[in-house]
Enzyme design. Structure first.
Site, PDB file in Angstrom:
ATOM      1  N   GLN A  87     -71.651  39.159 -14.106  1.00 31.67           N
ATOM      2  CA  GLN A  87     -71.859  40.347 -14.941  1.00 31.67           C
ATOM      3  C   GLN A  87     -73.207  41.011 -14.705  1.00 31.67           C
ATOM      4  O   GLN A  87     -73.503  42.043 -15.309  1.00 31.67           O
ATOM      5  CB  GLN A  87     -71.722  39.975 -16.419  1.00 31.67           C
ATOM      6  N   HIS A 149     -73.728  38.080 -20.023  1.00 32.30           N
ATOM      7  CA  HIS A 149     -74.211  38.496 -21.349  1.00 32.30           C
ATOM      8  C   HIS A 149     -75.642  39.038 -21.304  1.00 32.30           C
ATOM      9  O   HIS A 149     -76.573  38.446 -21.826  1.00 32.30           O
ATOM     10  CB  HIS A 149     -74.109  37.344 -22.347  1.00 32.30           C
ATOM     11  N   GLU A 243     -66.913  43.788 -32.455  1.00 31.87           N
ATOM     12  CA  GLU A 243     -67.393  44.472 -33.654  1.00 31.87           C
ATOM     13  C   GLU A 243     -68.007  45.830 -33.339  1.00 31.87           C
ATOM     14  O   GLU A 243     -68.608  46.010 -32.282  1.00 31.87           O
ATOM     15  CB  GLU A 243     -68.487  43.642 -34.346  1.00 31.87           C
ATOM     16  N   TYR A 253     -77.146  40.601 -37.861  1.00 31.90           N
ATOM     17  CA  TYR A 253     -75.727  40.899 -37.719  1.00 31.90           C
ATOM     18  C   TYR A 253     -74.872  39.656 -37.471  1.00 31.90           C
ATOM     19  O   TYR A 253     -73.690  39.784 -37.157  1.00 31.90           O
ATOM     20  CB  TYR A 253     -75.540  41.995 -36.665  1.00 31.90           C
ATOM     21  N   TYR A 264     -63.343  30.436 -26.527  1.00 32.64           N
ATOM     22  CA  TYR A 264     -62.268  30.640 -25.558  1.00 32.64           C
ATOM     23  C   TYR A 264     -61.351  29.427 -25.465  1.00 32.64           C
ATOM     24  O   TYR A 264     -60.183  29.552 -25.093  1.00 32.64           O
ATOM     25  CB  TYR A 264     -62.861  30.975 -24.187  1.00 32.64           C
TER      26      TYR A 264
END
Length: 372
Positions: A87, A149, A243, A253, A264
């Protein structure tokens, strides 16, 4: 939340979904035009004041596209080397609010190597088809050894400060709750990379002054809506629990203490979906749609979408229209499913049209225009 309150919340969401499907009977007629194709995993789109477009490719290339839709054959020179794995790569390229006078472009990207990497912010001056005088402004700490991430979304605020989202590094999710770590946060910086004096944790012992909000997993949608003064952020959940949140400085949060998703493997991450001192999302998705990119439509070309959020969806292979009424979610609708593509970014253009980027080794930049 009591069982009755939970049932009412789900009923409200279901009612909103039904109303959105009924509303869809007044069909929005549009055409999808290809602006540019052959893009290698494009990640973000931004617009320059003269109508030119900047598209990042994850491998570390920045593409310039003219207002008429002609892409330069060579990528923009001077882009810093990125950590291109999984990523990781080049994320955003965003012009300074005063770009017309200073020519500054802000870049977010993955930096480092397999043993130590993180999200980095830099700026440079765009001259012709090259970036000059590159300056590294900020690097997320601690570095991590996972190529996933990163967050990486950028948004300028009305006061000229800059927000950057950071991910939790996947294996380091507990860091999202720690104020001495920059993982799993939204950070707020001055445009030169310094820390604003009015950030919520400035001067607090054992807290990083850059932090604006915390308790995030992997936020890949960030938007300040000037008309309403609302700051929206969306983030990937694990298996479910994506979200949309309304950000306020200093708020927590919740990740990973509260979540509407599961691991997962199917294992429980937390037994809590709410906890004292932690914010509830505006809306969440289970199963996951894998949100990436967000805009709020304020143009005149599609009046039916006026004031609504549009969220790109990777796993969902769509743009999810989130209908708002006075800040409340009143319905949802999938759009552009006929493409069958992972949507990485969605933007409102200065021409009142909507723009989409598909995520693949042969990615495409689309323009959405009204159908006559």
């Amino acid at each position: 939340m009591s069982a009755t309150a939970t049932a009412l919340r789900h009923l409200a969401l279901l009612t909103g979904l039904v109303s959105s499907l009924l509303w869809a009977a007044d069909e929005v007629k549009y055409e999808l035009q290809v602006v540019a194709d052959g893009l290698d995993h494009p990640w973000s789109l931004s617009f320059l004041p003269d109508g030119r477009m900047l598209v990042t490719e994850r491998a570390g290339r920045l593409r310039m596209i003219s207002a008429s839709g002609i892409m330069d054959s060579a990528p923009v020179r001077g882009v810093p080397r990125v950590f291109d794995r999984s990523q990781g790569g080049l994320f955003e390229a965003v012009p300074h609010p005063d770009f017309a006078n200073n020519g500054l472009i802000y870049l977010s990207y993955a930096w480092g190597d397999g043993d130590a990497n993180g999200t980095r912010l830099a700026r440079a001056r765009l001259e012709g088809n090259a970036l000059r005088d590159l300056e590294v402004l900020f690097t997320v700490e601690p570095l991590k050894d996972t190529p996933v991430h990163y967050g990486g979304r950028l948004a300028f605020m009305p006061d000229g400060t800059l927000l950057l989202t950071t991910g939790d590094g996947f294996d380091y999710r507990e860091q999202a709750q720690k104020l001495d770590s920059l993982l799993g946060k939204v950070v707020r910086l001055n445009d030169d990379g310094s820390i604003p004096a009015d950030n919520p944790f400035v001067g607090q012992a054992d807290a990083r002054g850059e932090i604006y909000s915390y308790g995030h997993r992997n936020p890949q949608g960030l938007l300040y809506d000037e008309e309403s003064g609302t700051l929206y952020l969306h983030e990937h959940g694990p298996k479910g629990g994506d979200e949309i949140n309304i950000l306020e400085p200093g708020n927590n949060y919740g990740w990973p203490v509260i979540t509407y998703g599961r691991d997962y493997s199917g294992a429980t991450i937390s037994p809590y979906t709410e906890y004292e001192g932690m914010e509830q999302p505006l809306i969440y998705w289970t199963p996951s749609i894998a949100p990436s990119g967000v805009t709020i439509y304020r143009g005149n070309e599609f009046p039916q979408w006026q004031g609504d959020l549009l969220v790109g969806a990777l796993a969902g292979r769509q743009v999810r229209l989130v209908e708002l009424d006075q800040g409340r979610v009143v319905g949802q609708q999938p759009l552009f499913t006929e493409l069958g593509e992972r949507i990485r970014d969605v933007r409102s253009g200065p021409d009142g049209r909507l723009y989409l980027i598909s995520d693949s080794s042969n990615g495409t930049l689309y323009r959405v225009v009204p159908k006559p």
